[in-house]
Design a protein around this motif. Structure first.
Motif, PDB file in Angstrom:
ATOM      1  N   VAL A 104       1.167  -1.244   0.380  1.00 15.78           N
ATOM      2  CA  VAL A 104       0.158   0.225   0.304  1.00 15.78           C
ATOM      3  C   VAL A 104       1.099   1.020  -0.284  1.00 15.78           C
ATOM      4  O   VAL A 104       2.065   1.224   1.407  1.00 15.78           O
ATOM      5  N   ARG A 115      -0.849   8.007  -0.635  1.00 19.49           N
ATOM      6  CA  ARG A 115      -1.685   8.827  -2.002  1.00 19.49           C
ATOM      7  C   ARG A 115      -1.295  10.034  -2.166  1.00 19.49           C
ATOM      8  O   ARG A 115      -0.689  10.811  -1.410  1.00 19.49           O
ATOM      9  N   TYR A 116      -1.500   9.991  -3.716  1.00 18.36           N
ATOM     10  CA  TYR A 116      -0.411  11.697  -4.197  1.00 18.36           C
ATOM     11  C   TYR A 116      -1.759  11.867  -4.770  1.00 18.36           C
ATOM     12  O   TYR A 116      -2.903  11.457  -5.168  1.00 18.36           O
ATOM     13  N   ASP A 149      -3.750  13.979  -7.180  1.00 23.27           N
ATOM     14  CA  ASP A 149      -3.609  13.485  -8.844  1.00 23.27           C
ATOM     15  C   ASP A 149      -3.224  15.014  -9.720  1.00 23.27           C
ATOM     16  O   ASP A 149      -2.338  14.552 -10.822  1.00 23.27           O
ATOM     17  N   THR A 199       0.766  17.997  -2.919  1.00 26.35           N
ATOM     18  CA  THR A 199       0.175  16.779  -2.253  1.00 26.35           C
ATOM     19  C   THR A 199       0.531  17.129  -0.500  1.00 26.35           C
ATOM     20  O   THR A 199       1.834  17.761  -0.348  1.00 26.35           O
ATOM     21  N   ASP A 214      -9.123  18.158  -1.288  1.00 21.01           N
ATOM     22  CA  ASP A 214      -8.905  16.846  -1.274  1.00 21.01           C
ATOM     23  C   ASP A 214      -7.730  16.657   0.376  1.00 21.01           C
ATOM     24  O   ASP A 214      -7.047  15.404  -0.311  1.00 21.01           O
ATOM     25  N   HIS A 229      -3.933  14.651   1.719  1.00 23.70           N
ATOM     26  CA  HIS A 229      -3.760  12.939   1.251  1.00 23.70           C
ATOM     27  C   HIS A 229      -3.851  12.078   1.674  1.00 23.70           C
ATOM     28  O   HIS A 229      -4.270  10.696   1.518  1.00 23.70           O
ATOM     29  N   GLU A 230      -3.063  12.015   2.714  1.00 22.97           N
ATOM     30  CA  GLU A 230      -2.674  11.437   3.688  1.00 22.97           C
ATOM     31  C   GLU A 230      -2.612  11.770   5.442  1.00 22.97           C
ATOM     32  O   GLU A 230      -2.014  12.831   5.437  1.00 22.97           O
ATOM     33  N   THR A 238      -5.431   7.720   7.325  1.00 23.58           N
ATOM     34  CA  THR A 238      -5.143   6.728   6.395  1.00 23.58           C
ATOM     35  C   THR A 238      -4.216   6.257   6.532  1.00 23.58           C
ATOM     36  O   THR A 238      -4.572   4.904   5.492  1.00 23.58           O
ATOM     37  N   LYS A 251       1.899   1.494   6.278  1.00 16.43           N
ATOM     38  CA  LYS A 251       2.390   1.721   5.503  1.00 16.43           C
ATOM     39  C   LYS A 251       3.810   2.393   4.782  1.00 16.43           C
ATOM     40  O   LYS A 251       3.936   2.187   4.085  1.00 16.43           O
TER      41      LYS A 251
END
Length: 329
Positions: free
Chosen positions: A109, A112-113, A115, A119, A235, A238-239, A266, A294
């Motif tokens: 896992v 998450r970056y 899009d 980030t 958003d 992101h983490e 997360t 992570k």
């Protein structure tokens, strides 16, 4: 082909360096957990209640977690009855496969970056677990991958926290956005986001004050930080990563449960895994929490913070059994 032989052959030469890090980092756990189980399987000549009780004690001692241990023992009892197993050593591959199943979850896992654009990664946890060190090591990794990184000194409460993050920034070669001690952490985050946007930064790593999950004012402060970040970047974060000290064992698991209820986590970072014989806490965390691990800290060096990989973890933990079984095959 035996299970253990397949396991060994699945590990590519490219992954050997990482595997070695896991082996070194899990040495204490392997000695206290797998070596003791190995001794039990060899010493006991029959599978009886005393055998199960000792196996249970070993696993609980490694902080695998009582609920998980009970589940594993029940599974072994069923297999022994079903297959009419009499030799304890025949249970080794069955137990290891069960542990692997518990660890697998989400494979590799990654982070998450966003899009596109910036980030934001937020780090939370109590004091002394290694948040700032984790941020510094992760900044080093990201910079080495070619990413432009910025740090936010959101721990304005603890004496020396800003200076500690600045030292990591200098060591790694990344800038730190800060205000004076005692400033509003949410204001620091606002400044950091504006600076990151104007400088075209890829990743903003945000430190926060160490807080106990039962301190209402500090938890409210954390919610305020969230609101400011989300207002500027809808958003983000992101983490939101909870940093836990592996040497705390079951206490770390309790922290994760309480923080997770209140802060929208997360993922987890498990530090100091090399410094404990209770690496079984990884199994308990994966089994009892709906959160991926992570990263794990496997030493003091800059590159000793490693992305968690269940295959690497299992191979490092069961290396003795894997070698022995592969030779038999």
């Amino acid at each position: 082909m035996s299970f253990f032989k397949r396991l060994r052959e699945s590990i590519s030469s490219k992954a050997e360096a990482v595997t070695n890090k896991f082996k070194e980092g899990l040495a204490k756990t392997r000695s206290a957990f797998i070596d003791r189980m190995d001794d039990l399987f060899r010493r006991r000549k029959k599978i009886d209640e005393e055998f199960y009780e000792e196996l249970e004690e070993i696993m609980i001692g490694a902080d695998v977690g009582v609920n998980t241990v009970m589940e594993l023992i029940d599974g072994l009892r069923a297999e022994v009855k079903k297959r009419r197993i009499e030799d304890p050593q025949e249970l080794q591959p069955i137990l290891s496969e069960r542990l692997i199943e518990l660890l697998r979850g989400d494979e590799k896992v990654g982070l998450r970056y966003a899009d596109s654009g910036l980030t934001v990664i937020l780090f939370v946890g109590v004091n002394g677990v290694g948040k700032t060190t984790t941020i510094g090591k992760l900044a080093h990794q990201m910079k080495s991958e070619g990413k432009k990184v910025l740090l936010a000194a959101g721990d304005t409460f603890r004496a020396g926290a800003i200076e500690q993050l600045e030292m990591w920034g200098q060591r790694v070669g990344v800038d730190v956005i800060k205000q004076s001690a005692g400033s509003d952490p949410a204001a620091v985050m606002y400044d950091a986001i504006q600076a990151a946007k104007s400088r075209g930064v890829d990743v903003l790593l945000c430190d926060t004050a160490g807080r106990l999950q039962n301190k209402v004012n500090l938890m409210e402060e954390l919610h305020k930080i969230y609101r400011v970040i989300r207002r500027e970047i809808p958003d983000a974060p992101h983490e939101a990563l909870l940093v836990l000290d592996a040497t705390m064992g079951q206490n770390a698991l309790q922290q994760a449960k309480l923080f997770g209820d209140k802060t929208g986590l997360t993922g987890l970072v498990l530090t100091k895994l090399d410094g404990t014989a209770k690496g079984g806490i990884v199994v308990a965390i994966r089994q009892e929490l709906d959160l991926p691990v992570k990263f794990v800290g496997l030493g003091e060096k800059m590159d000793d913070l490693q992305p968690f990989d269940s295959e690497q973890f299992v191979n490092a933990l069961f290396t003795k059994w894997a070698s022995a079984e592969a030779e038999k095959a």
